[in-house]
Design a protein around this motif. Structure first.
Motif, PDB file in Angstrom:
ATOM      1  N   LEU A  24       0.862  -1.187   0.000  1.00  0.00           N
ATOM      2  CA  LEU A  24       0.000   0.000   0.000  1.00  0.00           C
ATOM      3  C   LEU A  24       0.893   1.229   0.000  1.00  0.00           C
ATOM      4  CD1 LEU A  24      -2.615  -1.104   2.691  1.00  0.00           C
ATOM      5  CD2 LEU A  24      -3.142  -0.607   0.285  1.00  0.00           C
ATOM      6  N   THR A  25       0.363   2.347  -0.453  1.00  0.00           N
ATOM      7  CA  THR A  25       1.118   3.582  -0.298  1.00  0.00           C
ATOM      8  C   THR A  25       0.834   4.138   1.096  1.00  0.00           C
ATOM      9  OG1 THR A  25      -0.602   5.066  -1.139  1.00  0.00           O
ATOM     10  CG2 THR A  25       0.922   4.105  -2.762  1.00  0.00           C
ATOM     11  N   ALA A  26       1.755   4.952   1.598  1.00  0.00           N
ATOM     12  CA  ALA A  26       1.551   5.648   2.878  1.00  0.00           C
ATOM     13  C   ALA A  26       2.342   6.945   2.821  1.00  0.00           C
ATOM     14  CB  ALA A  26       2.028   4.787   4.040  1.00  0.00           C
ATOM     15  N   GLY A  46       4.814   6.841  -2.340  1.00  0.00           N
ATOM     16  CA  GLY A  46       4.723   7.070  -3.776  1.00  0.00           C
ATOM     17  C   GLY A  46       4.687   8.551  -4.103  1.00  0.00           C
ATOM     18  N   ASP A  47       5.114   8.867  -5.346  1.00  0.00           N
ATOM     19  CA  ASP A  47       4.958  10.261  -5.772  1.00  0.00           C
ATOM     20  C   ASP A  47       3.477  10.558  -6.061  1.00  0.00           C
ATOM     21  OD1 ASP A  47       4.715   8.910  -8.153  1.00  0.00           O
ATOM     22  OD2 ASP A  47       6.285  10.000  -9.213  1.00  0.00           O
ATOM     23  N   SER A  48       2.631   9.559  -5.927  1.00  0.00           N
ATOM     24  CA  SER A  48       1.178   9.785  -5.948  1.00  0.00           C
ATOM     25  C   SER A  48       0.783  10.771  -4.856  1.00  0.00           C
ATOM     26  CB  SER A  48       0.428   8.460  -5.748  1.00  0.00           C
ATOM     27  OG  SER A  48       0.919   7.788  -4.607  1.00  0.00           O
ATOM     28  N   LEU A  49       1.684  11.036  -3.914  1.00  0.00           N
ATOM     29  CA  LEU A  49       1.381  12.021  -2.865  1.00  0.00           C
ATOM     30  C   LEU A  49       1.076  13.382  -3.496  1.00  0.00           C
ATOM     31  CD1 LEU A  49       3.860  14.251  -1.992  1.00  0.00           C
ATOM     32  CD2 LEU A  49       4.977  12.120  -1.388  1.00  0.00           C
ATOM     33  N   VAL A 115      14.340   1.923  -3.122  1.00  0.00           N
ATOM     34  CA  VAL A 115      13.720   2.973  -3.943  1.00  0.00           C
ATOM     35  C   VAL A 115      12.957   2.316  -5.090  1.00  0.00           C
ATOM     36  CG1 VAL A 115      15.521   4.660  -3.396  1.00  0.00           C
ATOM     37  CG2 VAL A 115      15.728   3.273  -5.482  1.00  0.00           C
ATOM     38  N   LYS A 116      12.003   3.076  -5.636  1.00  0.00           N
ATOM     39  CA  LYS A 116      11.284   2.628  -6.837  1.00  0.00           C
ATOM     40  C   LYS A 116      11.505   3.681  -7.911  1.00  0.00           C
ATOM     41  CE  LYS A 116       6.648   2.920  -7.376  1.00  0.00           C
ATOM     42  NZ  LYS A 116       6.587   3.783  -8.592  1.00  0.00           N
ATOM     43  N   LEU A 117      11.691   3.212  -9.137  1.00  0.00           N
ATOM     44  CA  LEU A 117      11.788   4.163 -10.249  1.00  0.00           C
ATOM     45  C   LEU A 117      11.011   3.642 -11.453  1.00  0.00           C
ATOM     46  CD1 LEU A 117      14.179   2.838 -12.215  1.00  0.00           C
ATOM     47  CD2 LEU A 117      15.665   3.959 -10.570  1.00  0.00           C
ATOM     48  N   LEU A 184       3.798  -3.660 -11.957  1.00  0.00           N
ATOM     49  CA  LEU A 184       3.170  -3.699 -13.281  1.00  0.00           C
ATOM     50  C   LEU A 184       1.921  -2.848 -13.188  1.00  0.00           C
ATOM     51  CD1 LEU A 184       3.240  -7.559 -14.061  1.00  0.00           C
ATOM     52  CD2 LEU A 184       5.072  -5.873 -14.392  1.00  0.00           C
ATOM     53  N   GLU A 185       1.895  -1.731 -13.896  1.00  0.00           N
ATOM     54  CA  GLU A 185       0.727  -0.841 -13.779  1.00  0.00           C
ATOM     55  C   GLU A 185      -0.036  -0.761 -15.101  1.00  0.00           C
ATOM     56  OE1 GLU A 185       1.286   2.966 -11.884  1.00  0.00           O
ATOM     57  OE2 GLU A 185      -0.747   3.597 -12.402  1.00  0.00           O
ATOM     58  N   GLY A 186      -1.355  -0.854 -15.009  1.00  0.00           N
ATOM     59  CA  GLY A 186      -2.228  -0.602 -16.154  1.00  0.00           C
ATOM     60  C   GLY A 186      -1.946  -1.484 -17.347  1.00  0.00           C
ATOM     61  N   LEU A 217      -2.123  -0.755  -3.907  1.00  0.00           N
ATOM     62  CA  LEU A 217      -3.149   0.278  -4.090  1.00  0.00           C
ATOM     63  C   LEU A 217      -2.706   1.540  -3.347  1.00  0.00           C
ATOM     64  CD1 LEU A 217      -6.586  -1.585  -3.661  1.00  0.00           C
ATOM     65  CD2 LEU A 217      -5.666  -0.603  -5.775  1.00  0.00           C
ATOM     66  N   VAL A 218      -3.177   2.667  -3.830  1.00  0.00           N
ATOM     67  CA  VAL A 218      -2.959   3.940  -3.132  1.00  0.00           C
ATOM     68  C   VAL A 218      -3.869   3.932  -1.897  1.00  0.00           C
ATOM     69  CG1 VAL A 218      -3.334   6.440  -3.339  1.00  0.00           C
ATOM     70  CG2 VAL A 218      -2.255   5.166  -5.223  1.00  0.00           C
ATOM     71  N   CYS A 219      -3.300   4.247  -0.725  1.00  0.00           N
ATOM     72  CA  CYS A 219      -4.066   4.068   0.526  1.00  0.00           C
ATOM     73  C   CYS A 219      -5.378   4.866   0.524  1.00  0.00           C
ATOM     74  CB  CYS A 219      -3.202   4.391   1.743  1.00  0.00           C
ATOM     75  SG  CYS A 219      -2.577   6.079   1.767  1.00  0.00           S
TER      76      CYS A 219
HETATM   77  O1  KIV Z   1       3.249   6.680  -6.762  1.00  0.00           O
HETATM   78  C1  KIV Z   1       2.626   5.652  -6.508  1.00  0.00           C
HETATM   79  O2  KIV Z   1       1.804   5.598  -5.581  1.00  0.00           O
HETATM   80  C2  KIV Z   1       2.860   4.475  -7.320  1.00  0.00           C
HETATM   81  C3  KIV Z   1       1.954   3.306  -7.129  1.00  0.00           C
HETATM   82  C4  KIV Z   1       0.624   3.580  -7.659  1.00  0.00           C
HETATM   83  C5  KIV Z   1       2.545   2.059  -7.688  1.00  0.00           C
HETATM   84  O3  KIV Z   1       3.748   4.476  -8.114  1.00  0.00           O
END
Ligand code: KIV
Length: 297
Positions: A24-26, A46-49, A115-117, A184-186, A217-219
């Motif tokens: 999950l994202t946090a 995530g940069d989804s923030l 890290v994730k890229l 793996l997204e989308g 999933l995004v929290c």
């Molecule tokens: O930024 C993010 O939250 C993500 C996830 C959706 C995988 O990259």
């Protein structure tokens, strides 16, 4: 067997040994503590923030400092989960040296464990360099939110045979470069399955079907709090958005009608002293273990 502390090697081993990985994202310590207590294996800062915390239309403006700031908070809340920090747009594409420096900052200043890229073959060399420096890397292929303009929107990728072969090639390039897992997204579910069956590192899907080695999933999505967009792949496991609106309405009317604060939420004065009673500090009620002020008299 559920590992007491999730580590990069224990996560890799889940590909064969199971169970599936729940990520999950946090973005803050309080929610990180709750998600960790609920058993989330990985907490991704995530940069989804940019979208769910900052209210931006996409993730492009998010900075390394912002991810590091939120990651520090998440790392304080997490006990068992592996904390992964996202490298924002243009913090790893300009040069391998810049990528190494920025990824290192997420470990040193953000207390991240990996890290994730985003990207495939084009970031394989960078991935190899980070892994060589002892920085665990989670890849991210398919729909790449940082390439939203190049993709013409948030669109499912890999739908044609050629496009599917390219995404598979991207995942293989990251595996070969030493990534320990790949998001793996989308993607069509069958492609998610094909990639999962082909590569030896765990795949973590978001909108990539049920056959991945894990899901993310995004929290705010899974808790039903982010309601600006409702992607097909999201399942809301709670309706906290409705709960927050309802609780706020109750609070507003209790403040307005004077029923809050009630006597049990209020403090009294020290009783008047009479001869023979203790004076000074001994006469005062003990302070409670309060965070914002005295919890009790
Ligand atoms: O930024 C993010 O939250 C993500 C996830 C959706 C995988 O990259």
């Amino acid at each position: 067997m559920i590992d007491p502390k999730v580590t990069v090697p224990s996560l890799r081993a889940r590909k064969q040994a199971g169970p599936r990985i729940a990520m999950l994202t946090a973005y803050d310590a309080t929610l990180a503590r709750l998600l960790d207590e609920g058993g989330a294996d990985v907490l991704l800062v995530g940069d989804s923030l940019g979208m769910v915390v900052q209210g931006l239309p996409n993730t492009l403006p998010v900075t390394l400092e912002e991810v590091a700031y939120h990651a520090r908070a998440v790392a304080r809340g997490a006990r068992r989960a592996l904390v992964v920090g996202d490298l924002p747009f243009l913090t790893f594409q300009i040069s391998t040296e810049r990528a190494l420096e920025n990824a290192g900052r997420l470990l040193k200043e953000g207390a991240c464990e990996a890290v994730k890229l985003e990207g495939g073959i084009e970031v394989a060399e960078t991935t190899r360099r980070l892994v060589g420096a002892g920085i665990p890397v989670m890849g991210h292929v398919g729909l790449l939110p940082q390439s939203v303009h190049a993709m013409g929107g948030f669109r499912v990728q890999g739908k044609s045979e050629d496009a599917a072969a390219r995404v598979l090639g991207d995942a293989q390039a990251l595996e070969e470069a030493g990534a320990f897992a790949v998001v793996l997204e989308g993607l069509p579910a069958d492609l998610g399955r094909r990639i999962t069956e082909t590569i030896s590192i765990p795949t973590i899907g978001i909108g990539a079907g049920p056959w991945c080695d894990g899901q993310v999933l995004v929290c705010y999505d899974f808790l039903g709090m982010y309601r600006d967009i409702a992607p097909k792949f999201v399942r809301r496991f709670a309706e906290l958005g409705d709960a927050v609106v309802g609780a706020t309405r109750d609070y507003v009317s209790a403040v307005r009608d004077g029923s809050f604060p009630a006597p049990e939420h209020s403090f009294g004065m020290a009783p008047p002293r009479t001869l023979g009673e203790p004076t000074g500090a001994a006469a005062l009620p003990e302070a409670g273990p309060a965070a914002y002020g005295p919890a009790e008299e």
